[in-house]
Design a protein around this motif. Sequence first.
Motif, mmCIF file in Angstrom:
data_model
loop_
_atom_site.group_PDB
_atom_site.id
_atom_site.type_symbol
_atom_site.label_atom_id
_atom_site.label_comp_id
_atom_site.label_asym_id
_atom_site.label_seq_id
_atom_site.Cartn_x
_atom_site.Cartn_y
_atom_site.Cartn_z
ATOM 1 N N LYS A 247 43.944 -92.989 60.659
ATOM 2 C CA LYS A 247 44.480 -91.820 59.586
ATOM 3 C C LYS A 247 43.956 -91.243 58.126
ATOM 4 C CE LYS A 247 49.558 -90.360 60.036
ATOM 5 N NZ LYS A 247 50.278 -89.685 60.770
ATOM 6 N N ILE A 248 45.046 -92.225 56.907
ATOM 7 C CA ILE A 248 44.713 -92.637 56.089
ATOM 8 C C ILE A 248 43.340 -92.332 54.938
ATOM 9 C CG2 ILE A 248 44.961 -95.317 55.642
ATOM 10 C CD1 ILE A 248 46.830 -92.720 53.348
ATOM 11 N N THR A 250 40.896 -90.236 56.499
ATOM 12 C CA THR A 250 41.117 -89.018 57.526
ATOM 13 C C THR A 250 41.438 -88.127 56.155
ATOM 14 O OG1 THR A 250 40.665 -89.800 59.943
ATOM 15 C CG2 THR A 250 40.268 -86.990 59.375
ATOM 16 N N ALA A 251 43.006 -89.066 55.771
ATOM 17 C CA ALA A 251 43.550 -87.869 55.144
ATOM 18 C C ALA A 251 43.031 -87.912 53.437
ATOM 19 C CB ALA A 251 45.226 -88.248 54.651
ATOM 20 N N ARG A 253 39.547 -88.351 53.084
ATOM 21 C CA ARG A 253 38.178 -87.597 53.350
ATOM 22 C C ARG A 253 38.927 -85.524 52.735
ATOM 23 N NH1 ARG A 253 35.390 -87.602 58.846
ATOM 24 N NH2 ARG A 253 37.461 -89.153 58.833
ATOM 25 N N ALA A 254 39.825 -85.164 53.549
ATOM 26 C CA ALA A 254 40.242 -84.009 53.514
ATOM 27 C C ALA A 254 40.835 -84.176 52.153
ATOM 28 C CB ALA A 254 41.474 -84.107 54.783
ATOM 29 N N MET A 257 38.171 -83.330 50.243
ATOM 30 C CA MET A 257 37.426 -81.856 50.236
ATOM 31 C C MET A 257 38.662 -80.478 49.997
ATOM 32 S SD MET A 257 36.354 -81.928 54.368
ATOM 33 C CE MET A 257 35.927 -84.229 54.834
ATOM 34 N N ASP A 258 39.677 -81.031 49.838
ATOM 35 C CA ASP A 258 40.755 -79.194 49.010
ATOM 36 C C ASP A 258 41.699 -80.059 49.542
ATOM 37 O OD1 ASP A 258 42.466 -77.448 49.726
ATOM 38 O OD2 ASP A 258 40.876 -76.040 50.940
ATOM 39 N N ALA A 262 45.193 -80.071 52.265
ATOM 40 C CA ALA A 262 46.069 -81.229 52.317
ATOM 41 C C ALA A 262 46.949 -81.776 52.096
ATOM 42 C CB ALA A 262 45.431 -82.492 51.472
ATOM 43 N N MET A 265 49.463 -79.739 54.322
ATOM 44 C CA MET A 265 49.329 -80.307 55.726
ATOM 45 C C MET A 265 50.486 -82.214 55.921
ATOM 46 S SD MET A 265 46.828 -79.569 57.712
ATOM 47 C CE MET A 265 47.321 -77.839 57.363
ATOM 48 N N ILE A 267 50.533 -83.999 53.500
ATOM 49 C CA ILE A 267 49.467 -85.193 52.743
ATOM 50 C C ILE A 267 49.871 -84.824 51.267
ATOM 51 C CG2 ILE A 267 47.773 -86.586 52.024
ATOM 52 C CD1 ILE A 267 46.049 -84.741 54.861
ATOM 53 N N VAL A 272 47.821 -90.491 48.182
ATOM 54 C CA VAL A 272 46.640 -91.033 48.734
ATOM 55 C C VAL A 272 45.688 -90.961 48.140
ATOM 56 C CG1 VAL A 272 44.715 -90.344 50.072
ATOM 57 C CG2 VAL A 272 46.960 -89.388 50.684
#
Lengths: 372, 236
Positions: A247-248, A250-251, A253-254, A257-258, A262, A265, A267, A272
């Motif tokens: 999960k962390i 993926t966060a 990567r998120a 990107m943006d 994020a 969401m 986050i 992070v």
Amino acid sequence: MSSLLTPEKLVDALSLGALYALIAVGYTMVYGIIRLINFAHGEVFMLGAFWALLIVGMDEPTGVNIFVALVPSMLMCAAVGMNVDWTTYLPLRRRLPRSDALSILSLGLLGIGAIFYKLTGDAAHVWYSDGAHTAIGWGVIGLLPIVIFALALGEKLEWLGRSLGRVASDRLSALITAIGMSLILQTLAQLIWGAEPRAFPEASLPAFLNESVFSIFGARVAGKELVIWVAAIVIMVLLQLLVTRTKIGTAMRACSMDQKTAALMGISVDSVIAFTFVIGSAMAAIAGVLYAVKVGGSISFRMGYYQGLIAFAAAVLGGIGNIKGAMLGGVLIGFVQGFSGGGNFSLPFVVMILVLLIMPRGILGEPQATRA
Amino acid sequence: MLRLEDVHVHYGKIHALKGISLEVPEGKIVTIIGANGAGKSTTLQTISGLLRPTSGTITYDGQRIDLMAPSDIVKTGLCHTPEGRRIFPELTVDENLSMGAYLRSDKGGIETDRKRAFQWFPILEERRTQHGGTLSGGEQQMLAIARSMMGRPKLLMLDEPSLGLAPIIVQQIFEIIAMLNREEGLTILLVEQNASLALRTADRGYVYETGVVIMEDDASALAKNEQVREAYLGSA
Ligand SMILES: Nc1ncnc2c1ncn2[C@@H]1O[C@H](COP(=O)(O)OP(=O)(O)O)[C@@H](O)[C@H]1O
Ligand SMILES: [Mg+2]
């Protein structure tokens, strides 16, 4: 040709490649998420070796095994990396009022650092024999009036502010602050531990590290080389799993990107980012210790400057922001250094420039993801 | 349940919101309509904590949220589906949905909600392993709504869900929006440039003009209002 491609050089190249990959990944992960080259990353690598050296004994061996010292060294470096972000880059990101002051402060400290270099007697020979370092130091100091000028006018004169002030408050400030952080850490290390290179005491190094464990193509492979290869492979696999399966990860990567989305969401983007610094710094600590084990007597305040910049070239030629690219670039630069007999500081950059001429975004760099 | 009082927002020297007051009662659909640049998106971004009001207060469930971090605001049950959908382009559909459930740790519940989302938008199930960036605009909007719902919000803020989509897709998405309100009891704050559609869907409406509320009424009353019809519904 036979002397260029010896099996001994292959062994050396593989180890250097593994180490550069470990460092390069730290540059690329941080760049991927905050679009900043963290020039202080090389110094975290250097501190990794120093923390371990403190634990195994700088003057008198304490009897602690180097692999035991590795763990606290990783933790210390993780803390340093995270604090570099919190104290230095986070205010810039948030455009807190104090971030301008921070950039100027770091420039001022740069100047003080340069003066210290000149004044500390035992470093004098290092300073004068080191043209590149001198040029960079003074070059950065030369930027000081420009930045102060830009910051001062940015608010008042719209037309100048647009061209100078904006640049100064965003990209240039970040760049200068990062270089400043790097030189501040170097200067501190030199002030505290001196300029003479040091080595881990024999007592801290298990015997198998310098014994040959097996041979490839007739070249004997010492235990330390094998340790470097295995460590790098295991860490890279774990990192890949972390980034793609958790999960962390993926966060992370998120966020790369943006960040705004994020945050929507739930986050906590700053956490992070801090986590990214922690992972990259812990990996740099491992690389620092293993590098010092491989190249005995190499622990000095400048080791991060040279090896860090070389790893930075590796990250760029692999495609900055791309983790696999950094691994690939690290191995490639390792081969360049290994087969050229090592010690050549300019060759990695020549290779980097050649690659960028053909592939401007690096080997695995993709066109910038659509970021609206 | 959500209330803005005299909220001002600046972008540097630009005064984007000039004293906005509005209220979103529980269980209702409230819409904000107005021309491009009126401050609709700014309002949503301020509620979700991406922007800070220069003055004024925002309360949600009786709690001041205007000083909270975006991630803490999400924890209160407020979710914002941003303008332009903002799907993570290099994450798969499944990963995008997982990010919507970032603050949850109940694995079973998350999987139940994933299935629920696939029931609303079956096309997303077919696209599960595809990168978000490869989806069509309509699919991305569905994913954006589904992703927001993964956090089990109590109040959903939608910014122009119809933007750039074919009429048939728009209709499909608005049916789901109405269903979420009717069957899941979701409170919705809907920002739209397509005023007639928004007023048909909503209970109450606010009309913005350059950073101020110029009208506020029941949606059906606004739909009949001469001034609104002329300016936003393209008929006199
Ligand atoms: N990031 C920004 N920086 C400066 N001005 C902005 C920014 N975003 C929006 N604005 C300005 O704020 C006003 C309101 O914009 P917005 O809330 O996006 O309007 P809407 O969503 O109603 O179209 C506009 O005048 C716009 O130009
Ligand atoms: Mg808008």
